[in-house]
Each structure stands twice: as structure tokens, then as C-alpha cells.
Motif scaffolding. Structure first.
Motif, PDB file in Angstrom:
ATOM      1  N   VAL B  37      93.358   4.293 -69.982  1.00 24.31           N
ATOM      2  CA  VAL B  37      92.728   4.380 -71.048  1.00 24.31           C
ATOM      3  C   VAL B  37      91.609   5.322 -71.105  1.00 24.31           C
ATOM      4  O   VAL B  37      91.036   5.592 -70.126  1.00 24.31           O
ATOM      5  CB  VAL B  37      92.269   2.930 -71.705  1.00 24.31           C
ATOM      6  CG1 VAL B  37      93.258   2.067 -72.186  1.00 24.31           C
ATOM      7  CG2 VAL B  37      91.291   2.260 -70.677  1.00 24.31           C
ATOM      8  N   GLN B  39      87.799   6.146 -73.003  1.00 25.32           N
ATOM      9  CA  GLN B  39      86.530   5.716 -73.478  1.00 25.32           C
ATOM     10  C   GLN B  39      85.427   6.693 -73.674  1.00 25.32           C
ATOM     11  O   GLN B  39      84.859   7.043 -72.885  1.00 25.32           O
ATOM     12  CB  GLN B  39      86.202   4.278 -72.854  1.00 25.32           C
ATOM     13  CG  GLN B  39      84.902   3.576 -73.911  1.00 25.32           C
ATOM     14  CD  GLN B  39      84.722   2.259 -73.233  1.00 25.32           C
ATOM     15  OE1 GLN B  39      84.549   2.116 -71.912  1.00 25.32           O
ATOM     16  NE2 GLN B  39      84.324   1.398 -74.212  1.00 25.32           N
ATOM     17  N   LEU B  45      88.005   1.652 -76.586  1.00 30.07           N
ATOM     18  CA  LEU B  45      89.043   1.946 -75.735  1.00 30.07           C
ATOM     19  C   LEU B  45      90.117   2.464 -76.476  1.00 30.07           C
ATOM     20  O   LEU B  45      90.539   1.886 -77.572  1.00 30.07           O
ATOM     21  CB  LEU B  45      89.779   0.722 -75.005  1.00 30.07           C
ATOM     22  CG  LEU B  45      88.904   0.027 -74.240  1.00 30.07           C
ATOM     23  CD1 LEU B  45      89.498  -1.373 -73.578  1.00 30.07           C
ATOM     24  CD2 LEU B  45      88.168   0.736 -72.909  1.00 30.07           C
ATOM     25  N   TRP B  47      94.209   4.123 -76.207  1.00 28.50           N
ATOM     26  CA  TRP B  47      95.398   3.863 -75.187  1.00 28.50           C
ATOM     27  C   TRP B  47      95.825   5.435 -74.975  1.00 28.50           C
ATOM     28  O   TRP B  47      96.239   6.122 -75.945  1.00 28.50           O
ATOM     29  CB  TRP B  47      96.366   3.144 -75.879  1.00 28.50           C
ATOM     30  CG  TRP B  47      97.894   2.981 -75.112  1.00 28.50           C
ATOM     31  CD1 TRP B  47      98.899   3.406 -75.730  1.00 28.50           C
ATOM     32  CD2 TRP B  47      98.020   2.393 -73.998  1.00 28.50           C
ATOM     33  NE1 TRP B  47     100.022   3.266 -74.729  1.00 28.50           N
ATOM     34  CE2 TRP B  47      99.282   2.560 -73.605  1.00 28.50           C
ATOM     35  CE3 TRP B  47      97.335   1.800 -73.009  1.00 28.50           C
ATOM     36  CZ2 TRP B  47     100.118   2.122 -72.570  1.00 28.50           C
ATOM     37  CZ3 TRP B  47      97.853   1.325 -71.748  1.00 28.50           C
ATOM     38  CH2 TRP B  47      99.155   1.411 -71.511  1.00 28.50           C
ATOM     39  N   TYR B  60     103.721   7.694 -73.548  1.00 25.70           N
ATOM     40  CA  TYR B  60     102.371   8.341 -74.186  1.00 25.70           C
ATOM     41  C   TYR B  60     101.893   7.762 -75.390  1.00 25.70           C
ATOM     42  O   TYR B  60     103.013   7.717 -76.282  1.00 25.70           O
ATOM     43  CB  TYR B  60     102.480   9.856 -74.134  1.00 25.70           C
ATOM     44  CG  TYR B  60     102.443  10.410 -72.511  1.00 25.70           C
ATOM     45  CD1 TYR B  60     103.904  10.748 -72.184  1.00 25.70           C
ATOM     46  CD2 TYR B  60     101.455  10.772 -71.901  1.00 25.70           C
ATOM     47  CE1 TYR B  60     104.011  11.412 -70.781  1.00 25.70           C
ATOM     48  CE2 TYR B  60     101.606  11.226 -70.642  1.00 25.70           C
ATOM     49  CZ  TYR B  60     102.967  11.705 -70.170  1.00 25.70           C
ATOM     50  OH  TYR B  60     102.842  12.365 -68.914  1.00 25.70           O
ATOM     51  N   SER B  61     100.744   7.794 -75.841  1.00 20.93           N
ATOM     52  CA  SER B  61     100.393   7.615 -77.025  1.00 20.93           C
ATOM     53  C   SER B  61     100.362   8.821 -77.765  1.00 20.93           C
ATOM     54  O   SER B  61     100.234   9.869 -77.159  1.00 20.93           O
ATOM     55  CB  SER B  61      98.791   7.240 -76.962  1.00 20.93           C
ATOM     56  OG  SER B  61      98.428   7.346 -78.383  1.00 20.93           O
TER      57      SER B  61
END
Lengths: 111, 119
Positions: B37, B39, B45, B47, B60-61
């Protein structure tokens, strides 16, 4: 893939109870009992507080509880304590290829 | 004792490449997915993606597909997150975490790696 929806902030006084909501869709939160919640204090890594909607890992206070109804999950903290002040994030499994989706986070302030 | 130990903070220039690591110990590395993740400073957060070290299945996102590469070396119980050309917007803390095969929660997290991209 949209993030799960959480309120930006909640607050409560010591001893009170608060609830943080987390809203998704039938493709993620509503379709599976795979909701987890994480607590993050400033400058620290997140910590697992609730898994599979309502289960607490060993060592997590029973003041923390989780539930789900339809496309919305909830984290309830009872008997608020100053140490509960932190950011809280929900997470769910999703049927999309990404496998996981997080909420935007909720800042809990203990007044 | 289960541990996920991440590599140290990095300061890079835009356009440079970078590979950060997450080494697992105290458990069977191939029994757990490793996720990542992001930030960003003062933010929540996000993904990034996840890899199954046993077969290198990687997801993957959509926001990160094509922007980063996740890999794993099961011979040394380490997962990686890499960039071929960093941007200033990649400045963030990156956390790795583990998820047991067949389960859907992250029970152990790394300490985080701070990546700073600045000219």
C-alpha cells in the motif's frame, strides 16, 4: 476500482461508544464476509483490529467489534479511551482482478 | 517471531529507478501473499497490489498498473516494489503486509519505507 467509502472523521468522549461505517458494493464488501479493519497511530504501521467482518485477533480488546449489513460494514468501539485516537481503515476482498480494496480512512478523535 | 522487514528510506531524483524490499521471516513465505500500500504525506492508505510468492501471480490496482512492478524471490523470502522512472508524486510511505493463502486480511505489516523523490 473505487475505494470503499468511510466518513472522514468521527469523535467521542471517553467512555462513550462510536461507530465507523464503511460502504462498498455487491462486488466487494456486500458480496463477501471478508471485511477487515485496521488502526493506525501517527507514524506507525497499521494494525489489524477486526477480520472476516466480526472476528478479533488475539490481543485486541473486546471493546472493538465489527458487523455488516448489505453493502455497509461497521466498526464499533465501546468504552472509548484516549489510546483509541487514531486513523481507522476498512478493507474488503473484491471480485475484481485487484483482489483487495481499502476505504479512505476515518480519523477518530477522543474529546 | 513473524517479521516483515522493509528496506530503508530512499531519496531519489525524478526519472531515477528504485527497488524497495520486504523480507519475511518466522513463517513459510510461500504460504502468504505479500501486498503493498502507498500512504502519501497526510493521506490514507491506497492499494497498490499483491503477489503470491509461490507462483508469482500478481495483481495491481488500476491506479498503479503500469506504474510499478511487484516481484518476489522465494529463495530469500523477499518481495519487491519497483519503479523504472520515479516522479515527485511517488513521494510516500510504502508498507508491505502479508495475507495467508485463502484468507482475506493482513495480519502482519512491515515498518514502512519512506520514498522521497525530489530534484
Amino acid at each position: 476500482q473505487s475505494a470503499l467509502t468511510q466518513p472522514a472523521s468521527v469523535s467521542g468522549s471517553p467512555g462513550q461508544s462510536i461507530t465507523i461505517s464503511c460502504t462498498g458494493t455487491s462486488s466487494d464488501l456486500g458480496g463477501y464476509n471478508y471485511v477487515s479493519w485496521y488502526q493506525q497511530h501517527p507514524g506507525k504501521a497499521p494494525k489489524l483490529m477486526i477480520y472476516d467482518v466480526s472476528n478479533r485477533p488475539s490481543g485486541v480488546s473486546n471493546r472493538f467489534s465489527g458487523s455488516k449489513s448489505g453493502n455497509t460494514a461497521s466498526l464499533t468501539i465501546s468504552g472509548l479511551q484516549a489510546e483509541d485516537e487514531a486513523d481507522y481503515y476498512c478493507n474488503s476482498y473484491t471480485s475484481s482482478s485487484t483482489l483487495e480494496v481499502f476505504g479512505g480512512g476515518t480519523k477518530l478523535t477522543v474529546l | 517471531e513473524v517479521q516483515l522487514v522493509q528496506s530503508g528510506a530512499e531519496v531519489k531524483k525524478p526519472g531515477e529507478s528504485l527497488k524497495i524490499s520486504c523480507q519475511g521471516s518466522g513463517y513459510s513465505f510461500t504460504f502468504y501473499w505479500i501486498g503493498w500500500v502507498r500512504q502519501m504525506p497526510g493521506k490514507g492508505l491506497e492499494w497498490v497490489g499483491i503477489i503470491n510468492p509461490s507462483d508469482s501471480d500478481t495483481r495491481y490496482s488500476p491506479s498503479f498498473q503500469g506504474q510499478v512492478t511487484i516481484s518476489a524471490d522465494k529463495s530469500n523470502s523477499t518481495a519487491y516494489l519497483q519503479w523504472s522512472s520515479l516522479k515527485a508524486s511517488d513521494t510516500a510511505m510504502y508498507y508491505c503486509m502479508r495475507r495467508m493463502l485463502g484468507r482475506h486480511y493482513f495480519d502482519y505489516w512491515g515498518q514502512g519505507t519512506l520514498v522521497t523523490v525530489s530534484s
